[in-house]
Design a protein around this motif. Structure first.
Motif, PDB file in Angstrom:
ATOM      1  N   THR A   7     -27.891  30.833  -5.563  1.00 17.58           N
ATOM      2  CA  THR A   7     -28.389  30.620  -6.922  1.00 17.58           C
ATOM      3  C   THR A   7     -29.583  31.546  -7.148  1.00 17.58           C
ATOM      4  N   ARG A   9     -32.461  33.266 -10.047  1.00 18.87           N
ATOM      5  CA  ARG A   9     -33.064  33.306 -11.381  1.00 18.87           C
ATOM      6  C   ARG A   9     -33.261  34.771 -11.732  1.00 18.87           C
ATOM      7  N   ASP A  70     -30.388  31.069 -14.762  1.00 19.35           N
ATOM      8  CA  ASP A  70     -30.080  30.664 -13.386  1.00 19.35           C
ATOM      9  C   ASP A  70     -28.586  30.854 -13.185  1.00 19.35           C
ATOM     10  N   LYS A  72     -25.283  31.068 -10.556  1.00 19.00           N
ATOM     11  CA  LYS A  72     -24.735  30.625  -9.264  1.00 19.00           C
ATOM     12  C   LYS A  72     -23.490  31.445  -8.964  1.00 19.00           C
ATOM     13  N   ASP A 105     -31.800  29.436  -4.368  1.00 17.22           N
ATOM     14  CA  ASP A 105     -31.165  28.449  -3.478  1.00 17.22           C
ATOM     15  C   ASP A 105     -29.958  29.074  -2.792  1.00 17.22           C
TER      16      ASP A 105
END
Lengths: 408, 408
Positions: A7, A9, A70, A72, A105
């Motif tokens: 993940t 940003r 964000d 993923k 993440d």
């Protein structure tokens, strides 16, 4: 399809984030997609990255620099080998240099995780070694001992041990040197530990700093263990997570490893670049097998925001495939008056780790350790520190509070 | 006193930078100073860090966040072992986490540098291997070959080699895999190289991606060399500079190493955190023995500002103790119309490195290589590309310019 999921940003004032996400998913896997012949698509599909979600944040005021998404992305495991360098180069190698983008993440697949034994001891294993299951552990940090000889080093160790601490860690800037080579350091300190245990009754782990050329680290660790070392300190980021993984997986290196965050500040603090603390110091450390993980606490002068501390704590303790939990060690700026906050934030499964808060105690180093134990006991009993400090046998705590106060 | 010198930019709206500098010099060496007894000061002085200069920048408008100081600290060599992890942990271990601070520059002492052989080949050695001394070198990057079998890989290699390039590099995300394991990849590609050389007359280096567990890298490199590899590509930051140093110092790894910047974007781009590109990708790569150093060019979409590119170039080429020069390889966004800019910025000692600018050529991959050679020749002769493209035997250049233009 088995995938590892990253993940990010990504900041951009104008970008089409759907296009951006697709360019990541394709560019970091098969390279190109729409222009491929259909026959090739069929054979390449298992290698193609997947856009899993895009969450665009449009700022109300449209302040320049504040628009982000964000994103993923799933990366098929088939594209990379089962090691951390391959994983990181895939998900954030070239991409790290592609404008303002931060790795927030990382979720690794069951299959990827299966290549990692993780912490050999973990949180419970460390507790078992020191025989403490019902309270936070207490760690003391050597005050700078650069230039010290063995006798001076031993004396400082002994004073710390007399305070009843559970762990003592080397200064991370104490490297292999002629005055206090690792096997000698271990010998005199472990002897001091035994002597102190006769007084305090407390077993302790001495995390000795493992340094030197990468290819000699395992040998160096085994030399230290042969000399009696029962724990290691390791500057993970200066060597790479794969080196920690190889050390922690080595069956002959049968002692817990504490991972130090030296250099981490070059990577986690920026809002726009680098990796979040929970990935860098949390998940990667745990995957690589750190039994104890040091990171800057939110309480002192060298600070990390509390929510980032709690995210690391979660990464170290929450279920993560088959991996044991790692023990969090929030560090810097810790004195007895901060213990209630630490236990509120981290619970009992935490190491209270102090340097100045032990050595700088007005009644001396050993009293510093005792003051921490008194603070920990008070918290466990639900007694406010102000109250506990009034007890006749809690002079050390009273003195610590007088010196540093109680942080609310 | 022999010292390594670090220069930092520390941001703070209010700090007393003299105090800050002193706290770094003392805190990262002897720990405390003013309170030491005089006798101890005498014995500890050789370990004490030195504040060498403080240059405070007070912004005219006092905009919050813009006040900084450039601080130069000398760290006595006696405090750390002769390896990059010890150096980095000393100068930027804990300090990296101490607020907004960036490592701008690093000068190592003669004594420290003496532990590092540096690039085994260096800029001239790479030129000698390909037999080219009078022009920039030309490198071609594999287009994504994840999921390719050996035949498809070989064909792409051959087409690149037919364009007369001097070097071909693996995709950095091609890891050890069952379809194209390193020794097989080397075998088929080196055979294709020989075949192409019969057409082009140009010797070439194939930088094959060295991946896998840290402890097996040297063995893997030797396996590749035994299979015929004549160069290596290495994702240095995912393994650590010490690993590159150990590989480049190994006498049996007798081929040049190209250091890839994957993950570097997690460290260099922020104004407030991390390390400058000239330290991270320049000096550390050269110290660790990279013969060729890749970094994002200022010309394309994945960009690094030109002044940072030139600072890396200087770090790789300017006198640096006994160390050979490393060859700069500005990468990404390169097409033939950019060659004049590259040669203006870097001179002749540079690798012109292209991926899309070769594979995407309207007349095909081999023509892509030829278009670059035509552009390079024109620049060396002082002929504008527009003019050169009109020559009957420069159709490839004309076609490239039509596709991508000429960047001024």
């Amino acid at each position: 399809m088995s995938m590892c999921v990253a993940t990010y940003r990504a900041y951009d004032d104008k970008a089409d984030f759907n296009k951006k996400a697709l360019s990541i998913a394709v560019g970091l896997t098969v390279g190109s997609w729409t222009e491929l012949p259909e026959a090739q698509k069929a054979s390449m599909e298992k290698h193609l990255g997947k856009v899993l979600s895009i969450d665009v944040h449009e700022p109300e005021q449209a302040a320049a620099g504040e628009r982000y998404a964000d994103i993923k992305i799933g990366y098929p495991d088939i594209n990379f080998s089962r090691d951390i360098p391959a994983l990181l180069v895939t998900i954030f190698g070239k991409l790290s240099m592609d404008g303002r983008i931060k790795l927030l993440d990382l979720d690794v697949s069951e299959d990827f995780a299966s290549a990692f034994p993780g912490p050999a001891f973990g949180l419970q294993g460390v507790r078992d070694l020191v025989g403490v299951h019902d309270r936070p552990l207490l760690m003391s940090i050597f005050k700078s001992v650069v230039g010290y000889d063995l006798a001076a080093l031993r004396e400082q160790f002994y004073q710390q041990a007399l305070g009843g601490v559970d762990l003592i860690k080397d200064d991370e800037i104490l490297f292999e040197n002629p005055l206090t080579p690792i096997e000698k350091r271990v010998e005199v300190c472990m002897e001091a530990a035994r002597q102190a245990q006769e007084v305090t009754g407390q077993k302790l782990l001495y995390a000795v700093n493992l340094t030197g050329p990468t290819s000699k680290l395992a040998q160096q660790a085994k030399k230290a263990i042969a000399a009696g070392a029962n724990a290691l300190l390791f500057n993970t980021l200066s060597y790479g997570f794969d080196v920690l993984h190889e050390l922690s997986s080595d069956p002959e290196i049968n002692v817990p490893i504490a991972s130090h965050p030296a250099l981490a500040g070059a990577i986690y603090p920026s809002a726009h670049y680098g990796m979040s603390p929970s990935v860098l110091l949390g998940k990667l450390n745990r995957l690589a097998g750190a039994d104890l993980v040091l990171f800057p606490s939110p309480y002192g002068s060298v600070v990390m925001p509390k929510e980032q501390n709690l995210a690391i704590d979660a990464a170290l303790k929450q279920p993560f495939h088959h991996l044991k939990q790692s023990m969090p060690v929030p560090s810097a700026g810790i004195h007895p008056g901060i213990v209630p906050l630490i236990m509120k934030d981290f619970g009992q499964d935490v190491v209270v780790n102090a340097g100045g808060g032990i050595h700088g105690h007005p009644m001396g180093t050993a009293a510093g350790g005792r003051a921490f134990h008194q603070a920990i006991s008070a918290c466990l009993q639900g007694t406010p520190l102000e109250e506990a400090a009034k007890q006749a046998d809690h002079q050390e705590l009273a003195s610590a509070i007088q010196a540093w106060g109680i942080k609310k």
